[in-house]
Design a protein around this motif. Structure first.
Motif, PDB file in Angstrom:
ATOM      1  N   ASP A 120       0.837  -1.203   0.000  1.00 51.23           N
ATOM      2  CA  ASP A 120       0.000   0.000   0.000  1.00 51.23           C
ATOM      3  C   ASP A 120       0.872   1.253   0.000  1.00 51.23           C
ATOM      4  N   GLU A 121       0.261   2.362  -0.362  1.00 48.85           N
ATOM      5  CA  GLU A 121       1.006   3.625  -0.497  1.00 48.85           C
ATOM      6  C   GLU A 121       1.654   4.043   0.821  1.00 48.85           C
ATOM      7  N   GLN A 122       0.998   3.742   1.933  1.00 53.98           N
ATOM      8  CA  GLN A 122       1.539   4.124   3.238  1.00 53.98           C
ATOM      9  C   GLN A 122       2.862   3.411   3.512  1.00 53.98           C
ATOM     10  N   ALA A 123       2.944   2.123   3.142  1.00 53.31           N
ATOM     11  CA  ALA A 123       4.182   1.372   3.358  1.00 53.31           C
ATOM     12  C   ALA A 123       5.315   1.925   2.503  1.00 53.31           C
ATOM     13  N   ALA A 135       5.531   5.028   1.344  1.00 56.45           N
ATOM     14  CA  ALA A 135       5.877   6.345   1.900  1.00 56.45           C
ATOM     15  C   ALA A 135       6.743   6.196   3.142  1.00 56.45           C
ATOM     16  N   GLN A 136       6.439   5.179   3.976  1.00 60.16           N
ATOM     17  CA  GLN A 136       7.246   4.934   5.172  1.00 60.16           C
ATOM     18  C   GLN A 136       8.677   4.603   4.796  1.00 60.16           C
ATOM     19  N   ARG A 162      10.229   5.436   2.074  1.00 62.12           N
ATOM     20  CA  ARG A 162      10.847   6.661   1.542  1.00 62.12           C
ATOM     21  C   ARG A 162      11.368   7.548   2.678  1.00 62.12           C
ATOM     22  N   ARG A 163      10.605   7.651   3.753  1.00 59.16           N
ATOM     23  CA  ARG A 163      11.036   8.464   4.897  1.00 59.16           C
ATOM     24  C   ARG A 163      12.283   7.875   5.535  1.00 59.16           C
ATOM     25  N   HIS A 195       9.505   1.515  -6.385  1.00 61.07           N
ATOM     26  CA  HIS A 195      10.197   0.877  -5.267  1.00 61.07           C
ATOM     27  C   HIS A 195      11.005  -0.335  -5.714  1.00 61.07           C
TER      28      HIS A 195
END
Length: 374
Positions: A272-275, A277-278, A280-281, A296
């Motif tokens: 999912d996009e949240q994973a 984004a995590q 990336r951070r 990714h």
């Protein structure tokens, strides 16, 4: 087990560790010794197999590529040019020659499910007299196998495939590091050059599909006097090339199953996009550049497992690979058919000595290929 040097490792005292490993095995109900009737049946079929394939391809010089010391050899390959494309023949251990349905070995294998690896010992799926002997594709031995005959075009895309039982013979047991050293040294061994050529083309196709390769270093634990030593070894490209032959076979198998509307796939949803984004951070916090617009999968393939920051990211990236499952179907295709890391439908069919599910997948695909009822 905390290594201080990726090359040498730190010796960790054995006191207490072996007992803790035993406690984990007990908690997880890992099987212990094989029952006497299983061992007796294994000795019997090793000496006198239940059946042998009628087709004989033992004149083809297959080779195996495995880690040093491996004895349970599931796979052997023969690669060649085929016009402007390639022909891949991939031989996989033929358990039907040794495992009687409903017999003692079959029942025990169903109970175990797979070979289980631990730092101090390995719990095999099948008795070693089979998995490391009569059923293993050891060099200079004629063995029953399922042979996948896959044709590729100039880009490495598969254009035709069949699978059938046959007798085969491996002429040499190769190891990953030796293969890599030979290629890096400018070898003229066409077998190895073809492996690199086909492997690189399949990697390019995987990237086009949006697949994600996780370059997790190989963890090697060895028992030394007074304890254990852990080595973290970055993978060499030859391991990726070799894996691409196995992945190709699993993709072809999945297509056969989906066309026949019966089978068992290895599936995994997209992260999912949240994973993403995590991750990336985390990359930003570690100072590892991840260019905007880079998927990714391409980013992960660019990481270097020998770089500590990259290695930390590789471990953190497992957040992207969640929800993997076996998806069985009969008569109607399942809702999820893809394995997201591969970006294609995929089935396990290349390691029957170590995974129970592969034995059934192989028999199923052989039936489909021959136009027989599953």
């Amino acid at each position: 087990l905390r290594p201080t040097d990726p090359e040498a490792g730190e010796v960790v005292a054995a006191a207490g560790l072996t007992q803790r490993f035993d406690a984990i095995r007990a908690e997880q109900e890992v099987p212990e010794e094989f029952p006497a009737d299983v061992l007796a049946e294994a000795e019997r079929v090793a000496a006198q197999p239940l059946s042998q394939p009628e087709r004989d391809e033992s004149d083809l010089p297959f080779v195996t590529i495995d880690p040093p010391g491996s004895m349970d050899l599931d796979q052997a390959m023969h690669l060649e040019h085929d016009g402007e494309g390639y022909r891949v023949r991939y031989a996989i251990a033929h358990l039907e020659s040794f495992v009687e349905p409903g017999g003692a070995i079959d029942e025990e294998a169903r109970r175990r499910g797979q070979t289980i690896y631990a730092p101090d010992e390995r719990t095999p799926l099948h008795p070693p007299v089979l998995s490391e002997g009569a059923a293993s594709l050891l060099p200079d031995e004629v063995r029953p196998a399922y042979v996948w005959d896959i044709r590729l075009d100039a880009r490495g895309e598969h254009t035709a495939a069949e699978v059938y039982p046959a007798l085969v013979r491996s002429v040499e047991r190769l190891e990953y590091t030796a293969v890599q050293e030979a290629v890096d040294g400018g070898t003229d061994d066409e077998r190895l050059l073809l492996l690199r050529e086909i492997g690189d083309k399949r990697i390019a196709l995987e990237q086009e599909r949006g697949g994600a390769y996780l370059p997790m270093p190989d963890q090697q634990v060895e028992e030394v006097e007074g304890g254990f030593r852990l080595h973290l070894r970055p993978l060499v490209p030859a391991e990726d090339w070799n894996a691409q032959i196995s992945l190709l076979t699993g993709i072809v198998a999945a297509e056969m199953m989906l066309e026949a509307r019966v089978g068992i796939l290895r599936t995994m949803p997209e992260p999912d996009e949240q994973a993403v984004a995590q991750l990336r951070r985390i990359a930003r916090a570690l100072g590892v550049e991840w260019a905007e617009g880079t998927a990714h999968g391409a980013f992960l393939r660019s990481l270097d497992g020998s770089d500590p920051k990259h290695l930390a990211l590789i471990h953190e990236s497992t957040v992207l690979f969640r929800g993997a499952a076996y998806t069985a179907f009969d008569g109607q295709q399942p809702e999820i058919v893809e394995q997201a890391a591969i970006a294609a439908p995929y089935a396990h069919v290349t390691a029957p000595l170590r995974r129970l599910v592969d034995r059934f997948g192989l028999a199923l695909c052989a039936a489909v290929s021959a136009g027989q009822e599953v």
